[in-house]
Design a protein around this motif. Structure first.
Motif, PDB file in Angstrom:
ATOM      1  N   LYS A   1       0.653  -1.204   0.018  1.00  0.00           N
ATOM      2  CA  LYS A   1      -0.037   0.130   0.405  1.00  0.00           C
ATOM      3  C   LYS A   1       0.732   1.532  -0.349  1.00  0.00           C
ATOM      4  O   LYS A   1       1.300   1.937   1.039  1.00  0.00           O
ATOM      5  CB  LYS A   1      -0.688   0.001   1.306  1.00  0.00           C
ATOM      6  CG  LYS A   1      -2.623  -0.955   0.960  1.00  0.00           C
ATOM      7  CD  LYS A   1      -2.760  -1.946   2.616  1.00  0.00           C
ATOM      8  CE  LYS A   1      -3.514  -1.965   2.215  1.00  0.00           C
ATOM      9  NZ  LYS A   1      -4.692  -1.887   3.318  1.00  0.00           N
TER      10      LYS A   1
ATOM     11  N   VAL B   1      -6.968  -2.905  -3.304  1.00  0.00           N
ATOM     12  CA  VAL B   1      -6.554  -1.683  -3.143  1.00  0.00           C
ATOM     13  C   VAL B   1      -6.485  -1.390  -4.981  1.00  0.00           C
ATOM     14  O   VAL B   1      -6.345   0.602  -4.630  1.00  0.00           O
ATOM     15  CB  VAL B   1      -5.404  -2.385  -2.369  1.00  0.00           C
ATOM     16  CG1 VAL B   1      -4.611  -0.743  -2.204  1.00  0.00           C
ATOM     17  CG2 VAL B   1      -5.392  -3.185  -1.118  1.00  0.00           C
TER      18      VAL B   1
ATOM     19  N   THR C   1      -6.203  -7.458  -2.651  1.00  0.00           N
ATOM     20  CA  THR C   1      -5.238  -6.087  -3.127  1.00  0.00           C
ATOM     21  C   THR C   1      -5.586  -5.847  -4.156  1.00  0.00           C
ATOM     22  O   THR C   1      -5.149  -4.765  -4.586  1.00  0.00           O
ATOM     23  CB  THR C   1      -3.780  -7.123  -3.374  1.00  0.00           C
ATOM     24  OG1 THR C   1      -3.278  -7.404  -1.815  1.00  0.00           O
ATOM     25  CG2 THR C   1      -3.406  -5.819  -3.515  1.00  0.00           C
TER      26      THR C   1
ATOM     27  N   VAL D   1      -1.041  -9.430  -8.307  1.00  0.00           N
ATOM     28  CA  VAL D   1      -1.339  -9.311  -6.692  1.00  0.00           C
ATOM     29  C   VAL D   1      -0.777 -10.473  -5.562  1.00  0.00           C
ATOM     30  O   VAL D   1      -1.503 -11.493  -6.391  1.00  0.00           O
ATOM     31  CB  VAL D   1      -2.609  -8.206  -6.676  1.00  0.00           C
ATOM     32  CG1 VAL D   1      -2.619  -7.224  -7.072  1.00  0.00           C
ATOM     33  CG2 VAL D   1      -3.862  -9.282  -6.802  1.00  0.00           C
TER      34      VAL D   1
ATOM     35  N   THR E   1      -0.535  -5.680   2.384  1.00  0.00           N
ATOM     36  CA  THR E   1      -1.684  -6.545   0.999  1.00  0.00           C
ATOM     37  C   THR E   1      -1.783  -7.982   1.766  1.00  0.00           C
ATOM     38  O   THR E   1      -2.640  -8.822   1.675  1.00  0.00           O
ATOM     39  CB  THR E   1      -0.998  -6.485  -0.345  1.00  0.00           C
ATOM     40  OG1 THR E   1       0.610  -6.303  -0.400  1.00  0.00           O
ATOM     41  CG2 THR E   1      -1.322  -5.223  -0.614  1.00  0.00           C
TER      42      THR E   1
ATOM     43  N   THR F   1      -6.983  -5.841   4.864  1.00  0.00           N
ATOM     44  CA  THR F   1      -6.397  -6.699   3.523  1.00  0.00           C
ATOM     45  C   THR F   1      -5.842  -7.994   3.571  1.00  0.00           C
ATOM     46  O   THR F   1      -6.379  -8.816   3.283  1.00  0.00           O
ATOM     47  CB  THR F   1      -5.908  -5.329   2.652  1.00  0.00           C
ATOM     48  OG1 THR F   1      -6.691  -4.588   2.372  1.00  0.00           O
ATOM     49  CG2 THR F   1      -5.685  -5.769   1.284  1.00  0.00           C
TER      50      THR F   1
END
Length: 335
Positions: A134, A175, A172, A167, A303, A325
């Motif tokens: 993040k 995000v 994720t 990811v 994440t 997350t």
């Protein structure tokens, strides 16, 4: 800055180039993921080359794959992280100019990731990019909102230029969407080098090696010592436990380490809490997982915390923040 547009004199052929700003001895989830990825890909297909900024004093000759490190400088207020511009290192340029990749995989969107993008364009090969962290949280801690938004836009531009985006777990994807990315995403779970096949006596011996008493309840945190990982919550919660004898280990380092130690002292926890610093020896880290009864990881920043998988491999359950997350169930899907 672009790579020199000179013809490549190919002396080395590599199946894959793995690019990341963090690699051991820097120890975080992405660095461990990179090392495992490189080691197993080298065993399976060979021709692996890791590109990363140099950590001074490191002997990269220990690996059975190539490591092309380049001149670096410390990241301000984020020890032990380093960064740099690969293309200003003439030795690195000479190595790259004689290497032909089949594919490159960037594990960060910053200095090393940008080098991966330029090489992919110059050699006309695919670029895979994994979104691990993040990043907005990192920028928001030190930059005003406008500057943070500009930085996030630049990150999304990087991923939009990749041929494939990965990811580490399904949540994720949300995000990335919040950041503004609208392209295709595939979920590729991280793997762990720790496997759940340790004999029972190993757990007893691990506690003995760490000096833990048989009746002590052991809790553990492994990761960057930064406030974004909710480390303050851990310490405050520990200060409320007065009816159970326990031992708490913090393994890692980060900008908040000294403030965390001060908070531990302020809460009267010095006799119960130990800060072990950064541990690069994987066998020693495994001892901590094996000795622990609970792994504390209430991070809102991560994440997909690889450390949670590592703890689980040693039979240690994790306490995580609801709806974070990192606490979501992983699954290999495309979006």
């Amino acid at each position: 800055m672009d790579l020199p547009s000179l013809p490549f004199v190919v002396l080395e052929r590599a199946n894959v180039g793995l690019f990341c700003d963090s690699f051991p001895p820097v120890m975080d989830g992405v660095a461990v993921c990179m090392e495992n990825y490189a080691r197993w890909m080298q065993k399976k297909v060979g021709g692996v080359c890791v590109i990363t900024p140099e950590v001074p004093g490191t002997d990269y000759g220990q690996y059975d794959f190539k490591v092309y490190d380049y001149f670096s400088v410390p990241v301000p207020k984020r020890a032990p992280y380093v960064t740099g511009i690969a293309e200003i290192d003439p030795i690195w340029l000479a190595k790259i100019a004689t290497t032909r990749f089949k594919i490159v995989h960037a594990h960060c969107p910053f200095a090393t990731g940008q080098a991966a993008r330029r090489i992919a364009r110059l050699q006309e090969i695919p670029l895979v990019a994994t979104f691990h962290s993040k990043y907005r949280d990192d920028f928001a801690r030190v930059l005003p909102k406008l500057a943070t938004d500009i930085a996030v836009d630049a990150i999304i531009d990087f991923y939009e230029r990749a041929d494939l985006v990965w990811v580490p777990q399904a949540s994720t994807v949300e995000v990335l969407r919040e950041y503004g990315y609208k392209g295709h995403v595939e979920v590729m779970d991280n793997g762990s080098d720790l496997v759940a096949d340790y004999p029972e006596k190993y757990f007893v011996e691990a506690r003995q090696r760490l000096g833990v008493g048989p009746d002590e309840f052991v809790m553990l945190f492994v990761g960057q010592h930064i406030w974004e990982k909710n480390t303050r919550l851990i310490i405050e919660a520990l200060s409320r436990i007065d009816d159970v004898p326990f031992r708490m280990f913090f393994v890692g380092t980060g900008y908040a380490a000294e403030e965390m130690k001060a908070l531990v002292s302020e809460r009267g926890l010095d006799r119960k809490v130990r800060f072990e610093g950064m541990i690069t020896d994987r066998e020693k880290v495994t001892d901590y997982y094996a000795a622990a009864d609970l792994f504390l990881f209430p991070s809102l920043y991560d994440t997909a915390g690889l450390v949670v998988q590592e703890a689980a491999a040693l039979g240690t359950p994790s306490v995580m923040a609801r709806e974070a997350t990192a606490s979501s169930t992983t699954g290999r899907t495309a979006s």
